[in-house]
Design an enzyme around this catalytic site. Sequence first.
Site, PDB file in Angstrom:
ATOM      1  N   HIS A 220       0.810  -1.216   0.000  1.00 22.87           N
ATOM      2  CA  HIS A 220       0.000   0.000   0.000  1.00 22.87           C
ATOM      3  C   HIS A 220       0.842   1.265   0.000  1.00 22.87           C
ATOM      4  O   HIS A 220       0.391   2.331   0.394  1.00 22.87           O
ATOM      5  CB  HIS A 220      -1.009  -0.024   1.144  1.00 22.87           C
ATOM      6  CG  HIS A 220      -2.246  -0.762   0.765  1.00 22.87           C
ATOM      7  ND1 HIS A 220      -2.204  -1.897   0.002  1.00 22.87           N
ATOM      8  CD2 HIS A 220      -3.558  -0.521   1.001  1.00 22.87           C
ATOM      9  CE1 HIS A 220      -3.442  -2.328  -0.204  1.00 22.87           C
ATOM     10  NE2 HIS A 220      -4.282  -1.508   0.393  1.00 22.87           N
TER      11      HIS A 220
ATOM     12  N   ASP B  43      -5.544   5.060  10.118  1.00 25.52           N
ATOM     13  CA  ASP B  43      -6.979   5.165   9.831  1.00 25.52           C
ATOM     14  C   ASP B  43      -7.518   3.932   9.121  1.00 25.52           C
ATOM     15  O   ASP B  43      -8.718   3.674   9.138  1.00 25.52           O
ATOM     16  CB  ASP B  43      -7.245   6.377   8.939  1.00 25.52           C
ATOM     17  CG  ASP B  43      -6.976   7.663   9.676  1.00 25.52           C
ATOM     18  OD1 ASP B  43      -6.987   7.647  10.917  1.00 25.52           O
ATOM     19  OD2 ASP B  43      -6.748   8.680   9.003  1.00 25.52           O
TER      20      ASP B  43
ATOM     21  N   GLU C 208      -9.225  14.077  15.156  1.00 21.52           N
ATOM     22  CA  GLU C 208      -8.750  14.382  13.802  1.00 21.52           C
ATOM     23  C   GLU C 208      -9.561  15.565  13.277  1.00 21.52           C
ATOM     24  O   GLU C 208     -10.309  16.205  14.018  1.00 21.52           O
ATOM     25  CB  GLU C 208      -8.893  13.158  12.869  1.00 21.52           C
ATOM     26  CG  GLU C 208      -7.868  12.072  13.149  1.00 21.52           C
ATOM     27  CD  GLU C 208      -7.690  11.078  12.006  1.00 21.52           C
ATOM     28  OE1 GLU C 208      -8.286  11.296  10.914  1.00 21.52           O
ATOM     29  OE2 GLU C 208      -6.957  10.093  12.196  1.00 21.52           O
TER      30      GLU C 208
END
Length: 531
Positions: free
Chosen positions: A110, A171, A282
């Site tokens: 990723h 996240d 956040e």
Amino acid sequence: MIFLRCFWFLFLSCITARINPCSILPFTAPTASDLESSLVRSSLLTLNLDGHFSFDDVHHAASDFGYRYHFLPSAILHPESVSDIAITIKHIFHMGPSSKLTVAARGHGHSLQGQSQAHEGVVINMESLQGPAMRIHAGELPYVDVSGGELWINILHESLKYGFAPKSWTDYLHLTVGGTLSNAGISGQAFRHGPQISNVYQLEIVTGKGEVMNCSDKQNADLFYSVLGGLGQFGIITRARIALEPAPKMVKWIKVLYSNFSRFVKDQEYLISAKNTFDYIEGFVIINRTGLLNNWRSSFNPQDPVQASRFSSDDRTLFCLEMAKNFNPDETDIMNQAVESLLSQLNYIPSTLFLTEVSYLDFLDRVHISEIKLRSKGLWEVPHPWLNLLIPRTRIHKFAEEVFGNILTDTSNGPILIYPVNKSKWDGRTSVVTPEEDIFYLVAFLSSAVPSSKGTNGLEHILTQNKRILDFCETAHLGVKQYLPHYSTQEEWRSHFGPRWEIFVQQKSAYDPLAILAPGQKIFQKAIPFS
Ligand SMILES: Cc1cc2nc3c(=O)[nH]c(=O)nc-3n(C[C@H](O)[C@H](O)[C@H](O)COP(=O)(O)OP(=O)(O)OC[C@H]3O[C@@H](n4cnc5c(N)ncnc54)[C@H](O)[C@@H]3O)c2cc1C
Ligand SMILES: *[C@@H]1O[C@H](CO)[C@@H](O)[C@H](O)[C@H]1NC(C)=O
Ligand SMILES: *[C@@H]1O[C@H](CO)[C@@H](O)[C@H](O)[C@H]1NC(C)=O
Ligand SMILES: *[C@@H]1O[C@H](CO)[C@@H](O)[C@H](O)[C@H]1NC(C)=O
Ligand SMILES: *[C@@H]1O[C@H](CO)[C@@H](O)[C@H](O)[C@H]1NC(C)=O
């Protein structure tokens, strides 16, 4: 980073290919490179492993989440033991500096810009590494021992069975331990617990010489801290001991809006230092989306439905503060009081208070829902020209004014996250580079591109915007550092690391002297001496 809060349109892409043309033309005469790859193949096949190499089915290792860089490897190692990795690297190390062969660990692939790829090298498929079964150790300092190729989502599922969970997250959880610990691992818990690299007790590493070493802050501490945030440069993380805490059952999850940036950051900074504060903080930016405001709160309930239905904004730019408080069902009242008391200190637009309650698992795994939706529409495997910056607190206003006010015309290409963390939770001995100030912001531009588009949703346009942002940071001397950094020259890397460059180079020559590991980071080049 919360992926894809807003909805935006993308189409299936073709690829910006950087594949060696020799490897895709089917009927050409054998070249020097063909000869070399057959030598590599026969040399690797002499190794006696528990797992195996594959040489033909290697295309998937020439891609990543960024979908922009494509380097074909010569082979993929599917290790079944740590010693498979050690034997392979030792073998390549003993080939000496004249061999160009490099090795990249691939976690979940990723990365955004080829960092887990190895052009004509060996890619190690870390997910096939059979670690010892995950074992939860309760006690005063609970922890779990996991394989470096383990996905965070699996660690969560396993530890929840025993009532525990890791403390610090990203996240998105379909990432590997080795992949995030090579960067930092930042999310809304980092202000309390520090990044993931601050929540590791011990690592097992295979170095660039093929040695297996355990390390911690007591044993081989220099290796331990170099590897954390070390961009894969010093060794392969084969095992990690991760700190745990008792897991809450539920999460109260809250969103509120601001139109005034000063008030927004003032409240964020208040919350990260407040007593008995939220467990997760956040925020994100909404630019020029006034007609589409409902997306920011989907599946949340308004505190006051009547007021909320009247809310409409002419403001070009809005800022969403996102908070969560962990709780167990028998403490609901205490939790609600704490939340109310915290909210009473904040200056958000009153009609924009939205709340929901979800299980801890659903909260942590929230981005996976977006992934499933996007995949079903063919919108996941598209170019992701992401830009992640760490910005000193005193420069965040100047940054916001220019970037949110001038450079960006809207946020339709993807979410922009923004939240502060306290540097005191970051161990200064790790390899990760942060700004000079005590408090700094993570600002993450998580764009997706429509590859064939020449418009504002196309790759070219987004890359140009990213460059404008970086150029502005440079000329305005904001003291910004890239997170998940990417540079193409050693000069730029030297400047990224600043005074820490010397140590980084020293540790490289100690643990990977031939520069075999993680060539996709483009920091060191094999067979070219570094200085
Ligand atoms: C949807 C999405 C959301 C994200 N959200 C966040 C977030 O909230 N916070 C955050 O901090 N990051 C986030 N990231 C970034 C992510 O942490 C990095 O991209 C990370 O590198 C991905 O992990 P991976 O396992 O896929 O690693 P890979 O891409 O496979 O590898 C990354 C680098 O680490 C090296 N590496 C991999 N495994 C090992 C190992 N075992 N030992 C040594 N080196 C290794 C690779 O060679 C490569 O250089 C997100 C990424 C995506 C795609
Ligand atoms: C590392 O530590 C683990 C247990 O903590 C042990 O099983 C392993 O043998 C050690 N490896 C080395 C190379 O010392
Ligand atoms: C934003 O809030 C600050 C602090 O509360 C205030 O001084 C400033 O005037 C506000 N700006 C606007 C445009 O309302
Ligand atoms: C950051 O953390 C340190 C150490 O806990 C603390 O002294 C300081 O006040 C914090 N700063 C802010 C702005 O919260
Ligand atoms: C808002 O977006 C539209 C189209 O997305 C664009 O034409 C317009 O210039 C933008 N407005 C501002 C103020 O940036």
